[in-house]
Motif scaffolding. Structure first.
Motif, PDB file in Angstrom:
ATOM      1  N   UNK A 134      96.505 -29.597  48.056  1.00 19.99           N
ATOM      2  CA  UNK A 134      97.850 -29.847  47.522  1.00 19.99           C
ATOM      3  C   UNK A 134      98.847 -28.787  47.986  1.00 19.99           C
ATOM      4  N   UNK A 135      98.368 -27.533  48.062  1.00 22.87           N
ATOM      5  CA  UNK A 135      99.262 -26.480  48.561  1.00 22.87           C
ATOM      6  C   UNK A 135      99.631 -26.752  50.035  1.00 22.87           C
ATOM      7  N   UNK A 136      98.636 -27.137  50.821  1.00 27.22           N
ATOM      8  CA  UNK A 136      98.901 -27.470  52.217  1.00 27.22           C
ATOM      9  C   UNK A 136      99.955 -28.574  52.317  1.00 27.22           C
ATOM     10  N   UNK A 137      99.827 -29.590  51.462  1.00 27.44           N
ATOM     11  CA  UNK A 137     100.723 -30.742  51.565  1.00 27.44           C
ATOM     12  C   UNK A 137     102.126 -30.488  51.017  1.00 27.44           C
ATOM     13  N   UNK A 138     102.268 -29.432  50.205  1.00 31.79           N
ATOM     14  CA  UNK A 138     103.620 -29.113  49.713  1.00 31.79           C
ATOM     15  C   UNK A 138     104.555 -28.816  50.879  1.00 31.79           C
ATOM     16  N   UNK A 139     104.045 -28.105  51.894  1.00 32.07           N
ATOM     17  CA  UNK A 139     104.865 -27.877  53.096  1.00 32.07           C
ATOM     18  C   UNK A 139     103.949 -27.700  54.301  1.00 32.07           C
ATOM     19  N   UNK A 140     103.456 -28.819  54.828  1.00 29.00           N
ATOM     20  CA  UNK A 140     102.489 -28.772  55.937  1.00 29.00           C
ATOM     21  C   UNK A 140     102.971 -27.936  57.125  1.00 29.00           C
ATOM     22  N   UNK A 141     104.277 -28.017  57.412  1.00 29.36           N
ATOM     23  CA  UNK A 141     104.779 -27.335  58.613  1.00 29.36           C
ATOM     24  C   UNK A 141     104.682 -25.810  58.483  1.00 29.36           C
ATOM     25  N   UNK A 142     104.550 -25.324  57.255  1.00 32.12           N
ATOM     26  CA  UNK A 142     104.356 -23.879  57.074  1.00 32.12           C
ATOM     27  C   UNK A 142     103.019 -23.426  57.650  1.00 32.12           C
ATOM     28  N   UNK A 155      94.246 -32.115  61.070  1.00 28.37           N
ATOM     29  CA  UNK A 155      95.208 -31.921  59.986  1.00 28.37           C
ATOM     30  C   UNK A 155      96.359 -32.923  60.036  1.00 28.37           C
ATOM     31  N   UNK A 156      96.415 -33.715  61.091  1.00 27.13           N
ATOM     32  CA  UNK A 156      97.543 -34.648  61.190  1.00 27.13           C
ATOM     33  C   UNK A 156      97.238 -35.832  62.103  1.00 27.13           C
ATOM     34  N   UNK A 157      97.371 -37.046  61.591  1.00 28.93           N
ATOM     35  CA  UNK A 157      97.202 -38.265  62.406  1.00 28.93           C
ATOM     36  C   UNK A 157      95.939 -38.243  63.262  1.00 28.93           C
ATOM     37  N   UNK A 158      94.815 -37.896  62.639  1.00 27.81           N
ATOM     38  CA  UNK A 158      93.569 -37.753  63.398  1.00 27.81           C
ATOM     39  C   UNK A 158      93.112 -39.076  64.021  1.00 27.81           C
ATOM     40  N   UNK A 229      91.376 -33.350  43.771  1.00 28.92           N
ATOM     41  CA  UNK A 229      92.281 -34.419  43.324  1.00 28.92           C
ATOM     42  C   UNK A 229      93.673 -34.202  43.893  1.00 28.92           C
ATOM     43  N   UNK A 230      94.183 -35.216  44.556  1.00 29.11           N
ATOM     44  CA  UNK A 230      95.526 -35.136  45.124  1.00 29.11           C
ATOM     45  C   UNK A 230      96.563 -35.444  44.043  1.00 29.11           C
ATOM     46  N   UNK A 231      97.643 -34.697  44.045  1.00 32.70           N
ATOM     47  CA  UNK A 231      98.742 -35.034  43.133  1.00 32.70           C
ATOM     48  C   UNK A 231      99.475 -36.257  43.697  1.00 32.70           C
ATOM     49  N   UNK A 232     100.193 -37.000  42.847  1.00 32.35           N
ATOM     50  CA  UNK A 232     100.990 -38.138  43.352  1.00 32.35           C
ATOM     51  C   UNK A 232     101.960 -37.701  44.459  1.00 32.35           C
ATOM     52  N   UNK A 233     102.505 -36.480  44.329  1.00 32.61           N
ATOM     53  CA  UNK A 233     103.422 -35.967  45.365  1.00 32.61           C
ATOM     54  C   UNK A 233     102.672 -35.813  46.691  1.00 32.61           C
ATOM     55  N   UNK A 234     101.455 -35.264  46.611  1.00 32.51           N
ATOM     56  CA  UNK A 234     100.653 -35.091  47.828  1.00 32.51           C
ATOM     57  C   UNK A 234     100.371 -36.430  48.493  1.00 32.51           C
ATOM     58  N   UNK A 235     100.054 -37.423  47.689  1.00 29.56           N
ATOM     59  CA  UNK A 235      99.753 -38.746  48.255  1.00 29.56           C
ATOM     60  C   UNK A 235     100.951 -39.285  49.025  1.00 29.56           C
ATOM     61  N   UNK A 236     102.141 -39.140  48.441  1.00 33.73           N
ATOM     62  CA  UNK A 236     103.360 -39.593  49.128  1.00 33.73           C
ATOM     63  C   UNK A 236     103.586 -38.777  50.397  1.00 33.73           C
ATOM     64  N   UNK A 240     104.045 -39.590  54.796  1.00 32.07           N
ATOM     65  CA  UNK A 240     105.119 -39.099  55.673  1.00 32.07           C
ATOM     66  C   UNK A 240     104.556 -38.189  56.756  1.00 32.07           C
ATOM     67  N   UNK A 241     103.692 -37.261  56.352  1.00 31.19           N
ATOM     68  CA  UNK A 241     103.113 -36.274  57.283  1.00 31.19           C
ATOM     69  C   UNK A 241     102.218 -36.961  58.316  1.00 31.19           C
ATOM     70  N   UNK A 242     101.472 -37.957  57.881  1.00 35.21           N
ATOM     71  CA  UNK A 242     100.588 -38.703  58.794  1.00 35.21           C
ATOM     72  C   UNK A 242     101.116 -40.129  58.966  1.00 35.21           C
ATOM     73  N   UNK A 243     102.412 -40.233  59.230  1.00 34.66           N
ATOM     74  CA  UNK A 243     103.027 -41.567  59.242  1.00 34.66           C
ATOM     75  C   UNK A 243     102.481 -42.451  60.365  1.00 34.66           C
ATOM     76  N   UNK A 244     102.035 -41.851  61.458  1.00 36.22           N
ATOM     77  CA  UNK A 244     101.475 -42.668  62.549  1.00 36.22           C
ATOM     78  C   UNK A 244     100.162 -43.299  62.086  1.00 36.22           C
ATOM     79  N   UNK A 245      99.311 -42.494  61.450  1.00 34.28           N
ATOM     80  CA  UNK A 245      98.061 -43.023  60.902  1.00 34.28           C
ATOM     81  C   UNK A 245      98.330 -44.048  59.803  1.00 34.28           C
TER      82      UNK A 245
END
Length: 370
Positions: A134-142, A155-158, A229-236, A240-245
């Motif tokens: 969840x921390x990773x997904x809060x700001x993946x680009x960090x 970590x992205x669109x594998x 467990x993913x938070x609802x925010x993480x799921x959303x 976006x982060x893996x939008x191609x997948x």
């Protein structure tokens, strides 16, 4: 049914034996690989195995034909290809016959990313530097540096990457549309891991295989306590982060169900899924001392220990003690992990080569025990 329909006998179909499976990451693909290996042995088929000591076909490099052991001498005479590779249609076509059936499997990117996070935690820089998923997904680009893309692919669109495309590409409608069309052109069937049993029934029908060819025990799964467990925010955020997948998954999830409705229909599907599951339970009762997968430290026979990765506890099986030889062999094939099975098939197909070292005791020391 009309009179006419009743009179036409069903056309007998022949099991397809030239099959290429694009093994994607964290999508139940190890279970499919086990199905493919057992099928290859049943029909005495030649598998395109990774050369030398490798267990994948050059991954994450883009596949080229010489990654296959013996390609120079065997040429286009392989029947089955299913170890990990990064898809490259022109090179795969050099190895596989013209009438080869191509299929792959996708999984919902939401559970997929969580699974990758746990499995590749120690290996992927973007995962390593964050506390939890969840921390990773809060700001993946960090955490995610594209410069480190070779090790960050998980970590992205594998899935996009496994199909041979740029997993950091911009999500542009024309581009994604072109990729989806290319995949439809290159693959005859795309299965969905989230509906694994349904996928096996559709695969069986499409390839004209027996139900027993697609019976499986779930391989390479992990213990529940390592699932975050993913938070609802993480799921959303994953969408976006893996939008191609995400686009890839939505597209082929639709075509999967459309294909079922057009070919076998939901009623037959349901019947066969039930049949598959009861056959699976029978086999588990025959083979296993516990009726389920067990944690790595509870696996008695170390030769059956699956590869362990990251923070995941990868489960395996214990076989019953008193099985007769034939049953034992069948049961062993059902539960043998990917690396051990690859090593064993390699020794069968290339007896003069140095055996692939799994770093574990051998299940079958001599090939005569087969």
């Amino acid at each position: 049914k009309s009179q006419e329909e009743l009179l036409t006998p069903p056309t007998p179909c022949h099991a397809k034996t030239n099959v290429m499976f694009l093994k994607t990451h964290k999508t139940a693909s190890s279970t499919v690989l086990n199905i493919m290996f057992r099928f290859a042995e049943r029909y005495n088929l030649t598998v395109a195995l990774p050369a030398d000591q490798l267990f994948h076909l050059g991954y994450p490099r883009t596949f080229v034909a010489h990654f296959v052991e013996g390609f120079e001498t065997i040429g286009q005479n392989y029947n089955i290809m299913c170890n990990h590779l990064r898809f490259n249609p022109l090179e795969v076509k050099k190895v596989m016959a013209a009438n080869t059936f191509y299929f792959s499997i996708l999984r919902n990117p939401i559970p997929l990313l969580e699974s990758s996070y746990i499995y590749y935690k120690d290996y992927v820089p973007a995962f390593r530097s964050s506390k939890n998923v969840n921390e990773f997904l809060e700001s993946p680009t960090r955490y995610y540096q594209p410069a480190d893309y070779r090790r960050n692919i998980y970590a992205r669109n594998i899935m996009w990457f496994d199909f041979g495309y740029d997993n950091n590409a911009d999500d542009d409608t024309n581009y994604t549309q072109a990729v989806l069309e290319a995949i439809e052109h290159n693959f005859h069937l795309i299965l969905i891991a989230d509906y694994f049993d349904e996928s096996m029934i559709l695969l069986r029908h499409t390839l004209c295989w027996d139900l027993d060819d697609v019976i499986y025990f779930k391989l390479n799964s992990r213990s529940q306590d390592t699932v975050q467990t993913l938070t609802p925010e993480s799921e959303e955020q994953i969408k976006a982060w893996c939008s191609l997948d995400w686009k890839l998954y939505l597209h082929f999830n639709q075509s999967f169900w459309r294909r079922i409705e057009e070919t076998i229909g939901l009623e037959v599907l349901e019947k066969e899924v039930d049949h598959l599951r009861s056959r699976q339970r029978e086999l588990m009762e025959t083979c296993l001392s516990e009726q389920e997968a067990v944690r790595k430290d509870h696996i008695r026979n170390k030769a059956l220990l699956p590869f362990q990765s990251g923070a995941a506890n990868i489960l395996g099986y214990n076989l019953k003690q008193d099985l007769d030889n034939t049953t034992l062999r069948t049961c062993q094939k059902m539960v043998i992990p990917e690396l051990q099975y690859t090593s064993y098939l390699y020794a069968v197909q290339h007896p003069h080569k140095k055996r692939k070292d799994v770093g574990l005791p051998l299940l079958w020391t001599s090939l005569q025990e087969k």
